[in-house]
Write a protein that holds these residues in place. Structure first.
Motif, short mmCIF file in Angstrom:
data_model
loop_
_atom_site.label_atom_id
_atom_site.label_comp_id
_atom_site.label_asym_id
_atom_site.label_seq_id
_atom_site.Cartn_x
_atom_site.Cartn_y
_atom_site.Cartn_z
N ARG A 205 -3.53 -5.28 14.72
CA ARG A 205 -2.21 -5.76 14.32
C ARG A 205 -1.11 -5.05 15.11
O ARG A 205 -0.17 -5.69 15.59
CB ARG A 205 -1.99 -5.58 12.83
CG ARG A 205 -0.70 -6.23 12.37
CD ARG A 205 -0.56 -6.26 10.88
NE ARG A 205 0.74 -5.67 10.60
CZ ARG A 205 1.00 -4.85 9.61
NH1 ARG A 205 0.07 -4.50 8.76
NH2 ARG A 205 2.21 -4.37 9.43
N ILE B 255 -3.75 -9.03 3.95
CA ILE B 255 -3.86 -7.63 4.33
C ILE B 255 -2.59 -7.22 5.05
O ILE B 255 -2.22 -7.81 6.07
CB ILE B 255 -5.09 -7.39 5.23
CG1 ILE B 255 -6.36 -7.78 4.46
CG2 ILE B 255 -5.15 -5.95 5.70
CD1 ILE B 255 -7.62 -7.71 5.27
N THR B 256 -1.92 -6.24 4.48
CA THR B 256 -0.66 -5.78 5.09
C THR B 256 -0.79 -4.39 5.69
O THR B 256 0.17 -3.87 6.23
CB THR B 256 0.47 -5.78 4.05
OG1 THR B 256 0.09 -4.93 2.97
CG2 THR B 256 0.75 -7.18 3.56
N GLU B 257 -1.98 -3.79 5.56
CA GLU B 257 -2.17 -2.47 6.13
C GLU B 257 -2.20 -2.55 7.65
O GLU B 257 -2.76 -3.49 8.21
CB GLU B 257 -3.48 -1.86 5.63
CG GLU B 257 -3.47 -1.56 4.15
CD GLU B 257 -4.79 -0.96 3.70
OE1 GLU B 257 -5.41 -0.24 4.49
OE2 GLU B 257 -5.17 -1.23 2.56
N PRO B 258 -1.60 -1.57 8.30
CA PRO B 258 -1.65 -1.57 9.76
C PRO B 258 -3.08 -1.35 10.27
O PRO B 258 -3.81 -0.54 9.72
CB PRO B 258 -0.76 -0.40 10.17
CG PRO B 258 -0.12 0.12 8.94
CD PRO B 258 -0.82 -0.48 7.77
N THR B 259 -3.45 -2.09 11.24
CA THR B 259 -4.70 -1.88 11.96
C THR B 259 -4.34 -1.84 13.43
O THR B 259 -3.26 -2.31 13.82
CB THR B 259 -5.71 -3.02 11.72
OG1 THR B 259 -5.18 -4.22 12.28
CG2 THR B 259 -6.01 -3.21 10.24
#
Length: 136
Positions: free
Chosen positions: A11, A4-8
């Motif tokens: 993260r 998962i590379t989406e910003p959260t």
């Protein structure tokens, strides 16, 4: 394997904290005694309810960079070149993100307080009898 590379927010918070030399409340108090600027980014209602460290600099998070960037025409007089801002919020989350933004602005010594003002008060560190005036 899926990465998962989406910003959260988790993260973003981990990345922000990865670049900070976070301070304990006692270390933040010592840093203030050595000239660091304690920057309070909490809402006014939180400051009124819980108090604030003496000599802290309360500033709204929406104008933080404009008031602390020594090159900004809207900077505070406290924003001298070489200042070391130590940011705190109530619990130590928003302050990590804010301190990372200040580092990105070039204030390389910017950091925050682990556990925020709640940890400061729990550690028995000084709380002002009257609140410092908020900077707008």
């Amino acid at each position: 394997m899926i990465v998962i590379t989406e910003p959260t927010i988790s993260r973003l918070l981990a990345e922000a904290r990865g670049g900070l030399d976070r301070l304990t409340p006692a270390d933040a108090y010592a840093a203030q005694q050595d000239g660091a600027l304690l920057v309070d980014i909490r809402r006014e209602d939180q400051r009124e309810r819980f108090g604030a460290p003496p000599g802290s600099f309360p500033i709204d998070l929406t104008i933080l960079e404009w008031r602390l960037d020594p090159t900004s025409p809207w900077r505070s007089t406290l924003a001298a070149p070489g200042i070391r801002p130590v940011v705190f919020c109530q619990e130590g989350f928003s302050s990590s993100l804010a301190a990372a933004r200040l580092q990105a602005l070039g204030l390389v010594g910017a950091t925050d307080v682990e556990g925020g003002f709640a940890a400061w008060a729990e550690a028995g560190l000084p709380v002002a009898e009257t609140l410092p005036e908020r900077i707008f």
